[in-house]
Motif scaffolding. Sequence first.
Motif, PDB file in Angstrom:
ATOM      1  N   GLN A  58       0.827  -1.209   0.000  1.00 30.96           N
ATOM      2  CA  GLN A  58       0.000   0.000   0.000  1.00 30.96           C
ATOM      3  C   GLN A  58       0.862   1.260   0.000  1.00 30.96           C
ATOM      4  OE1 GLN A  58      -2.893  -0.291   3.170  1.00 30.96           O
ATOM      5  NE2 GLN A  58      -3.652  -2.254   2.422  1.00 30.96           N
ATOM      6  N   VAL A  59       1.957   1.232   0.743  1.00 32.57           N
ATOM      7  CA  VAL A  59       2.864   2.384   0.733  1.00 32.57           C
ATOM      8  C   VAL A  59       3.501   2.540  -0.649  1.00 32.57           C
ATOM      9  CG1 VAL A  59       5.003   3.333   1.701  1.00 32.57           C
ATOM     10  CG2 VAL A  59       3.298   2.269   3.208  1.00 32.57           C
ATOM     11  N   ALA A  60       3.891   1.423  -1.254  1.00 32.94           N
ATOM     12  CA  ALA A  60       4.450   1.480  -2.612  1.00 32.94           C
ATOM     13  C   ALA A  60       3.432   2.047  -3.594  1.00 32.94           C
ATOM     14  CB  ALA A  60       4.895   0.084  -3.049  1.00 32.94           C
ATOM     15  N   ALA A  61       2.158   1.669  -3.430  1.00 35.20           N
ATOM     16  CA  ALA A  61       1.112   2.209  -4.313  1.00 35.20           C
ATOM     17  C   ALA A  61       0.986   3.715  -4.141  1.00 35.20           C
ATOM     18  CB  ALA A  61      -0.218   1.520  -4.011  1.00 35.20           C
ATOM     19  N   ALA A  62       1.145   4.211  -2.917  1.00 35.38           N
ATOM     20  CA  ALA A  62       1.094   5.655  -2.680  1.00 35.38           C
ATOM     21  C   ALA A  62       2.265   6.363  -3.360  1.00 35.38           C
ATOM     22  CB  ALA A  62       1.103   5.936  -1.172  1.00 35.38           C
TER      23      ALA A  62
ATOM     24  N   ASN B 113       1.017  20.811  -8.810  1.00 34.96           N
ATOM     25  CA  ASN B 113       2.230  21.634  -8.876  1.00 34.96           C
ATOM     26  C   ASN B 113       3.416  20.987  -8.180  1.00 34.96           C
ATOM     27  OD1 ASN B 113       0.940  23.874 -10.274  1.00 34.96           O
ATOM     28  ND2 ASN B 113      -0.079  24.307  -8.330  1.00 34.96           N
ATOM     29  N   GLY B 114       3.395  19.671  -8.106  1.00 31.38           N
ATOM     30  CA  GLY B 114       4.528  18.946  -7.553  1.00 31.38           C
ATOM     31  C   GLY B 114       5.470  18.478  -8.645  1.00 31.38           C
ATOM     32  N   ASN B 115       6.726  18.297  -8.282  1.00 29.95           N
ATOM     33  CA  ASN B 115       7.746  17.847  -9.219  1.00 29.95           C
ATOM     34  C   ASN B 115       7.926  16.325  -9.076  1.00 29.95           C
ATOM     35  OD1 ASN B 115      10.047  17.270 -10.715  1.00 29.95           O
ATOM     36  ND2 ASN B 115      11.106  19.140 -10.103  1.00 29.95           N
ATOM     37  N   PRO B 116       7.506  15.549 -10.072  1.00 27.68           N
ATOM     38  CA  PRO B 116       7.634  14.091  -9.964  1.00 27.68           C
ATOM     39  C   PRO B 116       9.074  13.604  -9.949  1.00 27.68           C
ATOM     40  CG  PRO B 116       6.943  14.702 -12.176  1.00 27.68           C
ATOM     41  CD  PRO B 116       6.902  15.955 -11.355  1.00 27.68           C
ATOM     42  N   ASN B 117      10.010  14.480 -10.272  1.00 27.47           N
ATOM     43  CA  ASN B 117      11.427  14.129 -10.244  1.00 27.47           C
ATOM     44  C   ASN B 117      12.087  14.510  -8.920  1.00 27.47           C
ATOM     45  OD1 ASN B 117      11.468  13.108 -12.928  1.00 27.47           O
ATOM     46  ND2 ASN B 117      11.440  15.220 -13.672  1.00 27.47           N
ATOM     47  N   GLN B 118      11.280  15.010  -7.977  1.00 25.73           N
ATOM     48  CA  GLN B 118      11.791  15.360  -6.652  1.00 25.73           C
ATOM     49  C   GLN B 118      10.855  14.800  -5.586  1.00 25.73           C
ATOM     50  OE1 GLN B 118      12.587  19.570  -6.210  1.00 25.73           O
ATOM     51  NE2 GLN B 118      13.726  19.688  -8.110  1.00 25.73           N
ATOM     52  N   VAL B 119      10.754  13.483  -5.574  1.00 27.63           N
ATOM     53  CA  VAL B 119       9.890  12.810  -4.603  1.00 27.63           C
ATOM     54  C   VAL B 119      10.754  12.200  -3.500  1.00 27.63           C
ATOM     55  CG1 VAL B 119       8.246  10.939  -4.228  1.00 27.63           C
ATOM     56  CG2 VAL B 119       8.063  12.365  -6.275  1.00 27.63           C
ATOM     57  N   PHE B 120      10.470  12.593  -2.274  1.00 32.07           N
ATOM     58  CA  PHE B 120      11.159  12.089  -1.090  1.00 32.07           C
ATOM     59  C   PHE B 120      10.151  11.327  -0.233  1.00 32.07           C
ATOM     60  CE2 PHE B 120      13.464  15.693  -2.617  1.00 32.07           C
ATOM     61  CZ  PHE B 120      14.800  15.465  -2.312  1.00 32.07           C
ATOM     62  N   ILE B 121      10.643  10.420   0.586  1.00 23.64           N
ATOM     63  CA  ILE B 121       9.754   9.685   1.482  1.00 23.64           C
ATOM     64  C   ILE B 121      10.340   9.654   2.878  1.00 23.64           C
ATOM     65  CG2 ILE B 121      10.747   7.404   0.914  1.00 23.64           C
ATOM     66  CD1 ILE B 121       7.743   6.366   1.137  1.00 23.64           C
TER      67      ILE B 121
ATOM     68  N   HIS C 196      10.143   2.131   8.672  1.00 22.73           N
ATOM     69  CA  HIS C 196      10.395   0.802   8.112  1.00 22.73           C
ATOM     70  C   HIS C 196       9.656   0.610   6.796  1.00 22.73           C
ATOM     71  CE1 HIS C 196       8.629  -3.296   7.637  1.00 22.73           C
ATOM     72  NE2 HIS C 196       9.911  -3.629   7.640  1.00 22.73           N
ATOM     73  N   LEU C 197       8.360   0.925   6.783  1.00 18.95           N
ATOM     74  CA  LEU C 197       7.551   0.721   5.580  1.00 18.95           C
ATOM     75  C   LEU C 197       8.002   1.627   4.446  1.00 18.95           C
ATOM     76  CD1 LEU C 197       4.054   0.447   7.307  1.00 18.95           C
ATOM     77  CD2 LEU C 197       5.403  -1.434   6.345  1.00 18.95           C
ATOM     78  N   ALA C 198       8.365   2.853   4.776  1.00 17.09           N
ATOM     79  CA  ALA C 198       8.836   3.790   3.747  1.00 17.09           C
ATOM     80  C   ALA C 198      10.103   3.270   3.080  1.00 17.09           C
ATOM     81  CB  ALA C 198       9.085   5.161   4.379  1.00 17.09           C
ATOM     82  N   ALA C 199      11.062   2.844   3.899  1.00 15.40           N
ATOM     83  CA  ALA C 199      12.328   2.346   3.353  1.00 15.40           C
ATOM     84  C   ALA C 199      12.124   1.058   2.572  1.00 15.40           C
ATOM     85  CB  ALA C 199      13.334   2.138   4.486  1.00 15.40           C
ATOM     86  N   LEU C 200      11.337   0.128   3.127  1.00 14.26           N
ATOM     87  CA  LEU C 200      11.156  -1.169   2.482  1.00 14.26           C
ATOM     88  C   LEU C 200      10.445  -1.028   1.140  1.00 14.26           C
ATOM     89  CD1 LEU C 200      11.673  -4.200   2.973  1.00 14.26           C
ATOM     90  CD2 LEU C 200       9.326  -4.353   3.835  1.00 14.26           C
TER      91      LEU C 200
END
Length: 236
Positions: free
Chosen positions: A65-69, A81-89, A97-101
């Motif tokens: 689910q996190v990957a889908a987000a 107005n977000g930059n898809p080439n500058q996505v941080f998590i 844990h879930l963000a990194a995995l």
Amino acid sequence: MFLFRARRPSKPLPVLIFVHGGNWDSGRKGIYDLLGRNFAKKGIITIIPNYTLSPDANYNGMTKQVAAAIKWAKNNVIQYNGNPNQVFITGHSAGGHLAALAVMNPKYGVDAKSISGIILNDAAGLDMKNYLEENPPTAKNNYLTTWTRDPQQWKDASPIYFLNNSTPPFLIYVGDKTYNSIKVANSRFLKALKPFQPDVTEIRINKKHAAMVTQYFNSNSDRFEEIIEFVKLQSK
């Protein structure tokens, strides 16, 4: 999913996805709307997704689910107005844990090179294999459901085993007064990360575990300035 954006940006803005914690069986996105608003006021579009908690899902279902987000953000933030080439998590505790995995384990289908950076906030579970070998899962805290009895699953759930040259840059926070298991896992993770990112260091903050995330409810927290600097550095 919550999305917080700055008003009338003159150019596409960096995007931060925040994954909440709660020991994999509690927590909800609604607690963190102030965090999202504070980042948005500082020029960072912030997305806060929910995920199904244990016992209704195990770590694998949550991570999917996190990957889908993340994939949604990459495909849709331009509309906000977000930059898809500058996505941080980023994520706190179980959310770290879930963000990194979701980014690091290739089975979730996120191109690690497409993520500009990962910010760990007192992250738990970075080496669940090591932890569960010493503390086998039981029904307490729904750990048996979350992690299963299978050591191969524990390894599959542990971001530490997916470090490589494609791993995004890290910014790592650990509380001085946090749980010992988090200190141990972060220390092991940092040691394993060093061959790939030799300049990365652990930033220690004199706070307990919960306070490591509630500090973001204060718009004057030094963490905002540090994270904005990290975002700028990785966006060059």
